[in-house]
Enzyme design. Structure first.
Site, PDB file in Angstrom:
ATOM      1  N   SER A 128       0.852  -1.191   0.000  1.00 46.20           N
ATOM      2  CA  SER A 128       0.000   0.000   0.000  1.00 46.20           C
ATOM      3  C   SER A 128       0.880   1.230   0.000  1.00 46.20           C
ATOM      4  CB  SER A 128      -0.877   0.007   1.254  1.00 46.20           C
ATOM      5  OG  SER A 128      -1.432   1.296   1.438  1.00 46.20           O
ATOM      6  N   GLU A 130       0.367   3.566   1.693  1.00 47.47           N
ATOM      7  CA  GLU A 130       0.392   4.004   3.092  1.00 47.47           C
ATOM      8  C   GLU A 130       1.718   3.679   3.781  1.00 47.47           C
ATOM      9  OE1 GLU A 130      -2.226   5.335   5.218  1.00 47.47           O
ATOM     10  OE2 GLU A 130      -3.134   5.908   3.315  1.00 47.47           O
ATOM     11  N   TYR A 152      -2.190   0.725  10.279  1.00 48.40           N
ATOM     12  CA  TYR A 152      -2.414   0.059   8.989  1.00 48.40           C
ATOM     13  C   TYR A 152      -1.149   0.140   8.137  1.00 48.40           C
ATOM     14  CZ  TYR A 152      -4.117  -0.642   4.239  1.00 48.40           C
ATOM     15  OH  TYR A 152      -4.264  -1.080   2.949  1.00 48.40           O
TER      16      TYR A 152
HETATM   17  P1  GDP Z   1      -7.152   7.877   1.400  1.00 51.43           P
HETATM   18  O1  GDP Z   1      -6.190   8.657   0.581  1.00 51.43           O
HETATM   19  O2  GDP Z   1      -6.845   6.414   1.424  1.00 51.43           O
HETATM   20  O3  GDP Z   1      -7.331   8.429   2.773  1.00 51.43           O
HETATM   21  O4  GDP Z   1      -8.556   7.955   0.611  1.00 51.43           O
HETATM   22  P2  GDP Z   1      -9.914   8.716   0.935  1.00 51.43           P
HETATM   23  O5  GDP Z   1     -10.756   8.584  -0.287  1.00 51.43           O
HETATM   24  O6  GDP Z   1     -10.533   8.217   2.203  1.00 51.43           O
HETATM   25  O7  GDP Z   1      -9.504  10.221   1.157  1.00 51.43           O
HETATM   26  C1  GDP Z   1      -8.875  10.971   0.154  1.00 51.43           C
HETATM   27  C2  GDP Z   1      -8.784  12.431   0.562  1.00 51.43           C
HETATM   28  O8  GDP Z   1     -10.091  13.011   0.523  1.00 51.43           O
HETATM   29  C3  GDP Z   1      -8.268  12.652   1.985  1.00 51.43           C
HETATM   30  O9  GDP Z   1      -7.301  13.666   1.960  1.00 51.43           O
HETATM   31  C4  GDP Z   1      -9.485  13.106   2.752  1.00 51.43           C
HETATM   32  O10 GDP Z   1      -9.193  13.986   3.827  1.00 51.43           O
HETATM   33  C5  GDP Z   1     -10.253  13.829   1.666  1.00 51.43           C
HETATM   34  N1  GDP Z   1     -11.678  13.972   1.989  1.00 51.43           N
HETATM   35  C6  GDP Z   1     -12.389  15.114   2.004  1.00 51.43           C
HETATM   36  N2  GDP Z   1     -13.649  14.893   2.367  1.00 51.43           N
HETATM   37  C7  GDP Z   1     -13.767  13.548   2.577  1.00 51.43           C
HETATM   38  C8  GDP Z   1     -14.854  12.718   2.973  1.00 51.43           C
HETATM   39  O11 GDP Z   1     -15.971  13.150   3.199  1.00 51.43           O
HETATM   40  N3  GDP Z   1     -14.586  11.377   3.080  1.00 51.43           N
HETATM   41  C9  GDP Z   1     -13.337  10.864   2.826  1.00 51.43           C
HETATM   42  N4  GDP Z   1     -13.138   9.539   2.948  1.00 51.43           N
HETATM   43  N5  GDP Z   1     -12.291  11.648   2.474  1.00 51.43           N
HETATM   44  C10 GDP Z   1     -12.501  12.962   2.345  1.00 51.43           C
END
Ligand code: GDP
Length: 334
Positions: A128, A130, A152
């Protein structure tokens, strides 16, 4: 391949991964063999072959609880796609230790099981992005240091290191894909891309008027999951196992995704998106980007679906699903 087969192979891997020590247990192999057998049957059926042949061969041995020898595994499995894990959104529900138990010990069990049963079975391990944590905006490649910032990420980093260790110690064909964000209509609603595409469809169909989001300035290297699965498959076709960063090499903001997704439905996102502090993250990574140069050079892999195409296909899929559901409801009511 066939959905059933894929499901049963997933069950096999999940079995090995979720229960520490299960993978090297005789009974577990009996169970695993049973699932394998089902997977074979489904594959055979798809190919028009005789399902009964495998049933006749495999069923009695499983029922007697015999140790499944290497026969079925050797014949049946060329490669294991190991993606069984607690996932990032599980952080809210599980203690840090669970990520080590499941994602690290589980991977170790799987490596050990394959080594004992048939070390020629190829393993693809889902790493990942991550594992890199916050690179400060620099594009991460295979040489980038692991600096994970969550249990994680720590677990995925340890699992990747174990795969490398088994590859080097036992010459097993074990490789890792270090995938950046990969999206599709199958993405869970807890991820921002799918939350947006689903929200757009609901608003367009009059089921909602607003979508609540957090940080819209965050930037991610979003690719289409189908392209990334192709990269996984290509890794397993190589002469030598290796680890690859899979990414598009582009980064886009949540705002850009909003523009494309709402625009595709003929909507203005600014009229519908509300900022909601609940979705802001205390340890946000502002920008993520991967460098897929090695995959491009060695695998000949490049993503086919662009950022804009990805956002649009996700909106189209959610529109269709919701429209079908609505049509279904109408039918039921009639
Ligand atoms: P990640 O990169 O694995 O954390 O994938 P995510 O799709 O969960 O998040 C991607 C980005 O979108 C992160 O920087 C979040 O802070 C931003 N983000 C903004 N609003 C939201 C929301 O409502 N839900 C999620 N999941 N992410 C959000």
């Amino acid at each position: 391949l066939v959905d059933h087969a894929r499901h049963d192979l997933v069950v096999l891997v999940e079995l090995a991964v979720r229960v520490p020590a299960l993978a090297i247990d005789v009974h577990a192999f009996g169970v695993a063999r049973h699932h394998l057998h089902e997977a074979h049957a489904a594959l055979d059926q798809a190919a028009g072959a005789q399902q009964q042949r495998h049933e006749a061969e495999a069923e009695p041995a499983v029922e007697r609880g015999q140790q499944a020898g290497t026969g079925n595994l050797e014949r049946g499995i060329e490669a294991v796609i190991h993606g069984g894990a607690l996932h990032k959104p599980d952080i809210a529900r599980y203690p840090a230790q669970a990520f080590i138990d499941v994602n690290v010990t589980g991977t170790l069990n799987l490596l050990e099981a394959v080594r004992l049963v048939n070390p020629k079975i190829k393993i693809y391990n889902a790493g990942s992005s991550e594992i890199f944590g916050d690179t400060g905006g620099a594009a991460a490649n295979e040489a980038t240091a692991f600096r994970p910032r969550s249990p994680y990420g720590v677990a995925k980093a340890a699992a990747v290191s174990l795969v490398v260790n088994y590859r080097e110690s036992y010459r097993m064909f074990a490789c890792c894909g270090i995938l950046f964000n990969h999206e599709s209509p199958r993405r869970g609603l807890e991820f921002v891309t799918r939350k947006i595409s689903h929200g757009v469809a609901r608003i367009k169909l009059g089921l909602d008027t607003e979508l609540h989001l957090g940080n819209r300035d965050a930037q991610r290297d979003w690719g289409f999951a189908g392209d990334y699965v192709r990269a996984m498959w290509m890794m397993l076709q190589q002469d030598e196992p290796d680890d690859y960063v899979i990414a598009t090499g582009e980064t886009h903001s949540v705002k850009e995704f909003l523009e494309v997704a709402f625009g595709h439905a003929g909507l203005d996102w600014k009229k519908h998106v509300e900022i909601d502090p609940r979705y802001y993250r205390p340890a946000e990574v502002d920008l993520l980007i991967g460098d897929p140069a090695k995959a491009r050079k060695k695998l000949g892999w490049t993503p086919k679906v662009t950022f804009a195409e990805l956002a649009k296909l996700m909106v189209d899929a959610d529109m269709k699903t919701l429209q079908d559901q609505l049509a279904g409801k109408v039918n039921v009511a009639q």
